[in-house]
Design an enzyme around this catalytic site. Structure first.
Site, mmCIF file in Angstrom:
data_model
loop_
_atom_site.group_PDB
_atom_site.id
_atom_site.type_symbol
_atom_site.label_atom_id
_atom_site.label_comp_id
_atom_site.label_asym_id
_atom_site.label_seq_id
_atom_site.Cartn_x
_atom_site.Cartn_y
_atom_site.Cartn_z
ATOM 1 C CG HIS A 190 -67.022 0.179 -8.399
ATOM 2 N ND1 HIS A 190 -67.200 1.496 -8.747
ATOM 3 C CD2 HIS A 190 -65.780 -0.146 -8.839
ATOM 4 C CE1 HIS A 190 -66.137 1.956 -9.368
ATOM 5 N NE2 HIS A 190 -65.251 0.982 -9.440
ATOM 6 C CD GLU A 201 -70.644 -2.100 -9.874
ATOM 7 O OE1 GLU A 201 -71.101 -1.708 -8.769
ATOM 8 O OE2 GLU A 201 -70.139 -1.337 -10.728
ATOM 9 C CD GLU A 223 -69.774 2.796 -6.086
ATOM 10 O OE1 GLU A 223 -70.510 3.272 -6.968
ATOM 11 O OE2 GLU A 223 -68.770 2.111 -6.334
ATOM 12 C CG HIS A 272 -68.116 5.573 -8.210
ATOM 13 N ND1 HIS A 272 -68.396 4.454 -8.957
ATOM 14 C CD2 HIS A 272 -67.836 6.557 -9.102
ATOM 15 C CE1 HIS A 272 -68.299 4.744 -10.244
ATOM 16 N NE2 HIS A 272 -67.959 6.009 -10.360
HETATM 17 ZN ZN ZN Z 1 -68.948 2.555 -8.498
#
Ligand code: ZN
Length: 342
Positions: free
Chosen positions: A160, A224, A65, A62
């Protein structure tokens, strides 16, 4: 388009070549480490002496990020400068440079729903992200197969940051393991990275980490590391633990792992997913409610048209709520506390 040369910043080079490069290139560092640039955002390092460990660190699947992207670029720079001396083969993947350039999660399609062949299902390879996802799969395959099969330990951390904050700032999704046991060693490494909240996935998905786990038996995680911020606005002190731990892993130094104790973790499993089917879909909690927030049983969570979604189990918590997804996609994942399966 251009060919990479070692004095260039690899992230800048990748962002200047959004979807492809003129040609792959390679060179050897003074310390004997081989460097191969396979594509934009894809750089492999093979030290002269290697352990049995093959590691993939990916980021920017993504594009907005940025924290993990800056972290990985720092690793690449330190390796190129000879400051970080590797003892393992490592492949860095900066997933979606074009979406980094527009500061968005993706250009046309969420790439972390396109792995395990989803890129080629209807409507087929119809946009850049689908083509890129297919190429990234081939690079993962190439990297792991080149390391050999016998006795190799394969790891893939797909890094992420989340759209929302989290009750526990850092958390990881542990892909579905089929018959395999969850690795407590991997959980110890996560803990050393400052990640004590682990979501155990209960079914196959089309994420990057599941792909590596499923196809190549890698210990893989979607990690994350905090909240989305623009380039240059990340508080890098929040990444100190993950940086130190991954550096130690890459260079074969002691990671300083604590003995495994399940009490150190918040483990969750998926109870259900709520999909969006209609444009009228809305949540009844605020935009700043963080991941892993739980609600009382009966709480009205969301609605669309004539359907209401309520909390059905005590302790049920939300993860990754997003009312802006396309119809037919997951709007929120519901999770409940669990223990490691024995
Ligand atoms: Zn992500």
């Amino acid at each position: 388009m251009s060919v990479y040369s070692p004095e260039q910043d690899f992230l800048a080079f990748s962002r200047a070549n959004e979807w492809s490069i003129e040609q792959p290139s390679g060179f050897t560092l003074d310390n004997g480490t081989g460097v191969e640039v396979w594509d934009t955002g894809v750089i492999a390092f093979v030290p002269a002496q290697v352990t049995s460990h093959d590691i993939i660190l990916s980021c920017g699947v993504h594009g907005n990020e940025t924290g993990p992207i800056e972290l990985c670029n720092e690793f690449v720079r330190d390796i190129l400068d000879g400051k970080l001396v590797l003892s393992t083969r490592v492949l860095f993947i900066f997933g979606n440079p074009a979406s980094m350039n527009i500061g968005e999660r993706f250009v046309q399609e969420n790439m972390n729903r396109l792995f395990s062949g989803a890129h080629s299902q209807a409507p087929g390879l119809s946009n850049h992200e689908r083509i890129r996802a297919k190429k990234l799969e081939s690079y993962v395959q190439r990297f792991y197969l080149a390391g050999g099969d016998e006795g190799r330990v394969r790891t893939h951390y797909d890094l992420h940051t989340a759209i929302r904050g989290s009750k526990n700032e850092k958390f990881a999704v542990y892909p579905y393991q089929k018959e395999r046991k969850h690795s407590t060693l991997q959980l110890q490494i996560m803990l050393a990275c400052g990640v004590n909240t682990i979501l155990l996935s209960n079914s196959p998905t089309t994420t990057f980490s599941y792909f590596s786990c499923d196809q190549f038996g890698a210990d893989a995680f979607t990690v994350e590391l905090g909240k989305v911020r623009p380039f240059g606005q990340n508080d890098m002190t929040r990444f100190i633990e993950v940086k130190q731990t991954l550096k130690a892993l890459l260079s074969g130094r002691d990671m300083g792992l604590s003995p495994y104790d399940e009490a150190d973790f918040n483990l969750f499993k998926v109870s259900r997913a709520i999909d969006k089917h209609d444009d009228s879909f809305e949540f009844y909690f605020a935009d700043d409610v963080v991941n892993f927030t739980s609600f009382p049983r009966g709480f009205l969570l969301a609605s669309e048209k004539d359907t209401q979604y309520k909390i059905i189990e005590e302790g049920e918590a939300i993860v990754f709520p997003n009312a802006n997804v396309a119809n037919g996609n997951r709007a929120v994942l519901m999770v409940v506390p669990t223990q490691l399966p024995t």
